[in-house]
Design a protein around this motif. Structure first.
Motif, PDB file in Angstrom:
ATOM      1  N   LYS A  12      26.274   4.310 -50.632  1.00  0.00           N
ATOM      2  CA  LYS A  12      24.713   4.213 -51.161  1.00  0.00           C
ATOM      3  C   LYS A  12      24.424   4.874 -52.366  1.00  0.00           C
ATOM      4  CE  LYS A  12      22.931   1.109 -47.904  1.00  0.00           C
ATOM      5  NZ  LYS A  12      22.916   0.784 -46.748  1.00  0.00           N
ATOM      6  N   ASN A  13      23.880   4.605 -53.540  1.00  0.00           N
ATOM      7  CA  ASN A  13      23.244   4.826 -54.366  1.00  0.00           C
ATOM      8  C   ASN A  13      24.065   7.123 -54.820  1.00  0.00           C
ATOM      9  OD1 ASN A  13      21.111   4.809 -52.191  1.00  0.00           O
ATOM     10  ND2 ASN A  13      20.792   4.016 -54.458  1.00  0.00           N
ATOM     11  N   ILE A  14      25.680   6.625 -54.461  1.00  0.00           N
ATOM     12  CA  ILE A  14      26.805   7.792 -54.703  1.00  0.00           C
ATOM     13  C   ILE A  14      26.243   8.440 -55.938  1.00  0.00           C
ATOM     14  CG2 ILE A  14      28.620   9.031 -55.239  1.00  0.00           C
ATOM     15  CD1 ILE A  14      28.205   8.373 -52.462  1.00  0.00           C
ATOM     16  N   VAL A  15      25.738  10.069 -56.254  1.00  0.00           N
ATOM     17  CA  VAL A  15      25.196  10.574 -57.316  1.00  0.00           C
ATOM     18  C   VAL A  15      26.633  11.910 -57.798  1.00  0.00           C
ATOM     19  CG1 VAL A  15      23.622  11.676 -59.149  1.00  0.00           C
ATOM     20  CG2 VAL A  15      23.341   9.896 -57.692  1.00  0.00           C
ATOM     21  N   LYS A  16      26.795  12.462 -58.366  1.00  0.00           N
ATOM     22  CA  LYS A  16      28.212  13.469 -58.376  1.00  0.00           C
ATOM     23  C   LYS A  16      27.657  14.003 -60.186  1.00  0.00           C
ATOM     24  CE  LYS A  16      30.946  16.257 -57.168  1.00  0.00           C
ATOM     25  NZ  LYS A  16      31.340  17.169 -56.214  1.00  0.00           N
ATOM     26  N   ILE A  17      27.183  15.636 -59.563  1.00  0.00           N
ATOM     27  CA  ILE A  17      26.446  15.961 -60.807  1.00  0.00           C
ATOM     28  C   ILE A  17      28.116  17.510 -61.153  1.00  0.00           C
ATOM     29  CG2 ILE A  17      24.939  17.404 -62.457  1.00  0.00           C
ATOM     30  CD1 ILE A  17      23.201  15.421 -60.890  1.00  0.00           C
ATOM     31  N   TYR A  18      28.237  17.124 -61.946  1.00  0.00           N
ATOM     32  CA  TYR A  18      28.814  18.858 -62.442  1.00  0.00           C
ATOM     33  C   TYR A  18      28.380  19.494 -63.179  1.00  0.00           C
ATOM     34  CZ  TYR A  18      33.194  16.397 -60.279  1.00  0.00           C
ATOM     35  OH  TYR A  18      34.370  16.444 -59.586  1.00  0.00           O
ATOM     36  N   GLU A  19      28.282  20.934 -62.571  1.00  0.00           N
ATOM     37  CA  GLU A  19      27.529  21.990 -63.355  1.00  0.00           C
ATOM     38  C   GLU A  19      28.952  22.444 -64.560  1.00  0.00           C
ATOM     39  OE1 GLU A  19      24.279  24.506 -61.700  1.00  0.00           O
ATOM     40  OE2 GLU A  19      23.592  22.216 -60.078  1.00  0.00           O
ATOM     41  N   THR A  20      28.784  22.574 -65.704  1.00  0.00           N
ATOM     42  CA  THR A  20      29.862  22.767 -66.422  1.00  0.00           C
ATOM     43  C   THR A  20      29.223  23.731 -67.426  1.00  0.00           C
ATOM     44  OG1 THR A  20      29.706  21.549 -67.976  1.00  0.00           O
ATOM     45  CG2 THR A  20      31.212  21.063 -66.811  1.00  0.00           C
ATOM     46  N   GLY A  21      28.293  25.625 -66.991  1.00  0.00           N
ATOM     47  CA  GLY A  21      28.117  26.195 -67.567  1.00  0.00           C
ATOM     48  C   GLY A  21      26.817  25.906 -67.775  1.00  0.00           C
ATOM     49  N   TYR A  22      25.938  25.550 -69.219  1.00  0.00           N
ATOM     50  CA  TYR A  22      24.710  25.173 -69.176  1.00  0.00           C
ATOM     51  C   TYR A  22      24.412  23.721 -69.095  1.00  0.00           C
ATOM     52  CZ  TYR A  22      25.011  29.456 -72.115  1.00  0.00           C
ATOM     53  OH  TYR A  22      25.774  31.000 -71.973  1.00  0.00           O
ATOM     54  N   GLU A  23      25.316  22.476 -69.514  1.00  0.00           N
ATOM     55  CA  GLU A  23      24.352  21.185 -68.951  1.00  0.00           C
ATOM     56  C   GLU A  23      25.486  20.744 -67.438  1.00  0.00           C
ATOM     57  OE1 GLU A  23      26.629  18.449 -71.999  1.00  0.00           O
ATOM     58  OE2 GLU A  23      28.806  19.720 -72.249  1.00  0.00           O
ATOM     59  N   GLU A  24      24.528  19.482 -67.669  1.00  0.00           N
ATOM     60  CA  GLU A  24      24.531  18.822 -66.128  1.00  0.00           C
ATOM     61  C   GLU A  24      25.251  18.046 -66.532  1.00  0.00           C
ATOM     62  OE1 GLU A  24      21.037  18.382 -64.170  1.00  0.00           O
ATOM     63  OE2 GLU A  24      21.418  20.460 -63.380  1.00  0.00           O
ATOM     64  N   LEU A  25      26.968  17.262 -65.977  1.00  0.00           N
ATOM     65  CA  LEU A  25      27.440  16.363 -66.693  1.00  0.00           C
ATOM     66  C   LEU A  25      27.210  15.192 -64.995  1.00  0.00           C
ATOM     67  CD1 LEU A  25      28.402  15.556 -68.919  1.00  0.00           C
ATOM     68  CD2 LEU A  25      31.332  16.036 -67.506  1.00  0.00           C
ATOM     69  N   LYS A  26      26.786  13.642 -65.829  1.00  0.00           N
ATOM     70  CA  LYS A  26      26.537  12.686 -64.429  1.00  0.00           C
ATOM     71  C   LYS A  26      27.728  12.647 -64.530  1.00  0.00           C
ATOM     72  CE  LYS A  26      21.998  11.038 -62.244  1.00  0.00           C
ATOM     73  NZ  LYS A  26      21.408  10.859 -62.352  1.00  0.00           N
ATOM     74  N   VAL A  27      28.399  12.479 -63.598  1.00  0.00           N
ATOM     75  CA  VAL A  27      29.159  11.788 -63.068  1.00  0.00           C
ATOM     76  C   VAL A  27      29.777  10.306 -62.803  1.00  0.00           C
ATOM     77  CG1 VAL A  27      32.439  11.743 -63.041  1.00  0.00           C
ATOM     78  CG2 VAL A  27      31.662  13.549 -64.070  1.00  0.00           C
ATOM     79  N   LEU A  28      28.680  10.449 -61.880  1.00  0.00           N
ATOM     80  CA  LEU A  28      28.867   9.460 -60.850  1.00  0.00           C
ATOM     81  C   LEU A  28      27.003   9.075 -61.325  1.00  0.00           C
ATOM     82  CD1 LEU A  28      31.548   9.535 -57.480  1.00  0.00           C
ATOM     83  CD2 LEU A  28      31.621   8.225 -60.354  1.00  0.00           C
ATOM     84  N   ASP A  29      27.252   8.108 -61.406  1.00  0.00           N
ATOM     85  CA  ASP A  29      25.286   7.500 -61.228  1.00  0.00           C
ATOM     86  C   ASP A  29      24.807   6.638 -60.392  1.00  0.00           C
ATOM     87  OD1 ASP A  29      23.138   7.724 -62.261  1.00  0.00           O
ATOM     88  OD2 ASP A  29      22.767   6.725 -63.952  1.00  0.00           O
ATOM     89  N   ASP A  30      24.550   6.935 -59.758  1.00  0.00           N
ATOM     90  CA  ASP A  30      24.212   5.796 -58.419  1.00  0.00           C
ATOM     91  C   ASP A  30      25.457   4.507 -58.439  1.00  0.00           C
ATOM     92  OD1 ASP A  30      21.753   4.795 -56.840  1.00  0.00           O
ATOM     93  OD2 ASP A  30      20.629   3.827 -58.538  1.00  0.00           O
ATOM     94  N   ILE A  31      26.396   5.308 -57.586  1.00  0.00           N
ATOM     95  CA  ILE A  31      27.582   4.348 -57.306  1.00  0.00           C
ATOM     96  C   ILE A  31      26.835   3.586 -56.142  1.00  0.00           C
ATOM     97  CG2 ILE A  31      29.748   3.929 -57.067  1.00  0.00           C
ATOM     98  CD1 ILE A  31      29.760   3.759 -59.538  1.00  0.00           C
ATOM     99  N   ASN A  32      27.179   2.281 -56.028  1.00  0.00           N
ATOM    100  CA  ASN A  32      27.009   1.360 -54.514  1.00  0.00           C
ATOM    101  C   ASN A  32      28.013   0.600 -54.373  1.00  0.00           C
ATOM    102  OD1 ASN A  32      24.243   1.889 -53.459  1.00  0.00           O
ATOM    103  ND2 ASN A  32      24.288   1.287 -55.782  1.00  0.00           N
ATOM    104  N   ILE A  33      28.507   0.735 -53.096  1.00  0.00           N
ATOM    105  CA  ILE A  33      29.699  -0.443 -53.258  1.00  0.00           C
ATOM    106  C   ILE A  33      30.052  -0.151 -51.610  1.00  0.00           C
ATOM    107  CG2 ILE A  33      31.718   2.276 -52.982  1.00  0.00           C
ATOM    108  CD1 ILE A  33      33.684   0.451 -54.386  1.00  0.00           C
ATOM    109  N   LYS A  34      31.237  -1.604 -51.007  1.00  0.00           N
ATOM    110  CA  LYS A  34      30.827  -1.769 -49.881  1.00  0.00           C
ATOM    111  C   LYS A  34      31.957  -2.587 -49.752  1.00  0.00           C
ATOM    112  CE  LYS A  34      27.850  -3.441 -46.264  1.00  0.00           C
ATOM    113  NZ  LYS A  34      26.228  -3.980 -46.176  1.00  0.00           N
ATOM    114  N   VAL A  35      33.400  -1.954 -49.710  1.00  0.00           N
ATOM    115  CA  VAL A  35      34.792  -2.442 -48.068  1.00  0.00           C
ATOM    116  C   VAL A  35      34.281  -2.849 -47.756  1.00  0.00           C
ATOM    117  CG1 VAL A  35      36.965  -2.555 -49.210  1.00  0.00           C
ATOM    118  CG2 VAL A  35      34.872  -0.649 -50.150  1.00  0.00           C
TER     119      VAL A  35
END
Lengths: 229, 395
Positions: A12-35
């Motif tokens: 639930k609400n998976i967020v993954k942010i990479y910090e590359t130098g000065y900017e933040e990169l939001k690679v996963l933005d609020d992912i919800n998955i149920k398997v």
């Protein structure tokens, strides 16, 4: 849907942010998955969509910046490094695009490895590994090393390695990406067959033809899901 | 994973990199062989020292002028008699030491001679091979007779020593009859060695060869090993009383026991020096191991990622690479010991006494394995510490 089925992945609400130098990169933005148990799911997306990052998070290779993730009832985000290794060993079978077999070990030794890391003794591990390789039609290739096998055969060895410990989840990252079309079809058939036997499988792919053959497809783009089936 | 399986995987990996492993182990091989040989040579040296000094009475005390050349107030025969009167001293006798030309038939050489009293023979554990030793009659009659060392006899006769017996030896142009030849002694800690020396009666040396230039040393034998210090004390007191001009300060008093200790220490220092060379070799080879391990870890980055994905824990990766480093160094160590053992006959050929020992083997292997562990740790730690996704993504 059968209500007695286990929930394998509950994220639930998976967020993954990479910090590359000065900017933040939001690679996963609020992912919800149920398997659920016995699902056969494709996660489909173009390159740069965040599907690899998602696969890393679901495969417990990487932790999300925030969110909640239960894998087969285990709270992954609370696990320490060694516990994550144990989760990967017992709960997940990985199938990689480039097979990732150890080049100096035989097919049999490659398949035995997850069991050995589990502490199972060698004789028993050998029997189980042989059985799985036989099942995948590689009974006569046990002592061959990866470079003595075709791409399709190597992928079958890697599938045998993924299922050898009977993990509740099979996670395949572009499993057909390095295969010719014939071997690709074979591989897909194997996954379907394994699913029929009760395995829960997630295949991450950019190939719509592959995704179409799964029971369920989720699209990912810019780190967000679009469900449309 | 169980250790046995880990070891198996390591051996498979090493087997597939035979050449590199061998090259890596070269330094370890050299280092371990050196350590093994150093220990063997050290033990040989110590044995040699002990063997040399076993012929020398540890109770022997030498009193000699502190400086070469003329002494203001030289030692005398009377000093020796006074020493002998002390209850801590069993025996004391003066020795005159000189050098000059020695001629026999066609052969001549420069050498040393000692003017001695007959008691000198026993005191220095000398034994006669041919003829007889000097006796009291020689001394009292100032007989011009000589007993010569085995080396000197051989030198003067060109390898046929017995022919010189009862013949005339020309010593500083004075004729002496050779009455005896000594057994070979080896170097016994005397400055020249007994083998190349001629022995003549003290009185004859004083009269015919040295005259007023006589500047004797005195050899005293303590009553027992434990009275050596007391004997030295007595000698000092007597010298102070008997030599008012300069006192005991102008003489040097040496005892054989402390010379033995000094010689042993010299042998040990030598071993230590060689050992430090070996340790340097091992450190250098350790850096070699570290380098190769770094390359190996880099090369197998993707494999390490795979292993982590299928459940390898940090300590299992660490263990695998550490075992690899240790196995490499252990193989080097074992080869080094084997080569070391093979080198022993070669050293013997060059007359270096080396005694191979189990302790040498163990010390060699210990150092080689320690090298592997120490220098393998950092690369192994790097491998274990890899982030699984970075490792998997590595091409």
């Amino acid at each position: 849907m059968d209500n007695n089925l286990r929930c394998i992945i509950d994220a639930k609400n998976i967020v993954k942010i990479y910090e590359t130098g000065y900017e933040e990169l939001k690679v996963l933005d609020d992912i919800n998955i149920k398997v659920m148990e016995n699902d056969l799911t494709a996660i489909l997306g173009p390159s740069g969509s965040g599907k690899s990052t998602l696969m890393n998070v679901l495969g417990c290779l990487d932790l999300p910046t925030s969110g909640q993730y239960f894998l087969d009832g285990v709270d992954v985000l609370k696990a320490k490094e060694d516990q994550l290794a144990e989760i990967r060993n017992k709960k997940i079978g990985f199938v990689f695009q480039k097979f990732n077999l150890l080049p100096r070990l035989s097919a049999l030794q490659n398949v035995m490895l997850p069991l050995l890391y589990r502490g199972i003794d060698e004789a028993e591990a050998r029997e189980i590994a042989k059985e799985k390789l036989n099942l995948l039609g590689l009974g006569d290739r046990l002592t061959h090393r990866p470079n003595e096998l075709s791409g399709g055969q190597q992928q079958r060895v890697s599938i045998a390695r993924a299922i050898v410990g009977n993990p509740p989840l099979l996670l395949a990252d572009e499993p057909t990406g390095n295969l010719d079309s014939k071997s690709s079809m074979d591989a897909i058939e194997i996954f379907k067959e394994l699913n029929k036997e009760g395995n829960t499988i997630i295949i991450i792919t950019h190939d719509t033809e592959v995704a179409e053959q799964m029971k369920k497809v989720v699209f990912i783009r810019d780190g967000q899901f679009f469900e449309n089936n | 994973m169980k250790l046995k399986q880990l070891l198996k995987i390591v051996l498979i990996n090493i087997y597939h990199n035979k050449m590199r492993t061998f090259l890596t182990t070269l330094g370890v091989i050299v280092g371990t062989a050196t350590i093994f040989l150093v220990v063997a040579i050290g033990q040989g040296g110590e044995a040699q020292v002990n063997e040399q000094y076993s012929r020398l009475n540890v109770g022997t005390i030498m009193v000699m002028p502190a400086q070469r050349g003329r002494v203001l107030d030289p030692l005398t025969k009377e000093d020796a008699e006074l020493f002998q009167a002390s209850q801590n001293i069993k025996m004391a006798f003066p020795i005159l030491n000189g050098s000059g030309s020695m001629k026999y038939s066609n052969y001549s050489s420069n050498g040393t001679y000692y003017g001695i009293l007959p008691a000198y023979l026993e005191a220095n554990n000398l034994t006669i091979n041919q003829g007889r030793f000097l006796d009291d009659t020689d001394e009292s009659k100032r007989e011009r007779v000589a007993v010569i060392g085995a080396g000197l006899a051989e030198l003067l006769t060109d390898g046929n020593p017995t022919e010189i017996l009862d013949k005339t030896l020309d010593l500083n142009r004075r004729k002496f009859v050779v009455v005896g030849i000594l057994n070979r002694m080896g170097d016994s800690g005397s400055p020249q060695g007994f083998d190349d020396t001629a022995f003549i009666p003290y009185s004859a040396a004083e009269r015919y060869l040295l005259g007023t230039r006589a500047n004797p040393t005195i050899n005293a034998i303590a009553a027992g090993v434990d009275t050596v210090q007391a004997a030295i004390q007595d000698i000092t007191t007597i010298l102070n009383g008997n030599h008012l001009r300069g006192g005991s300060e102008q003489f040097r008093i040496l005892d054989a026991g402390s010379r033995l200790v000094a010689a042993q220490e010299t042998a040990r220092t030598m071993s230590l020096l060689l050992l430090s060379v070996a340790v340097v070799v091992l450190i250098v080879s350790g850096i070699g191991i570290m380098n190769v391990m770094f390359v190996t870890v880099k090369e197998r980055t993707k494999e390490i990622g795979t292993l982590k994905a299928i459940g390898a824990k940090k300590r299992e990766i660490l263990g695998q690479f550490l075992i690899e480093a240790v196995v490499i160094s252990l193989v080097g160590g074992i080869l080094g010991v084997i080569i070391g053992v093979c080198m022993v006959p070669l050293l013997t050929y060059f007359e270096i006494l080396a005694i191979p020992s189990l302790s040498g083997v163990l010390i060699g292997l210990f150092f080689s394995v320690t090298t592997g562990l120490f220098f393998g740790f950092y690369p192994a730690w790097q491998a274990a510490d890899l982030n699984p996704i970075d490792a998997l993504r590595y091409e």
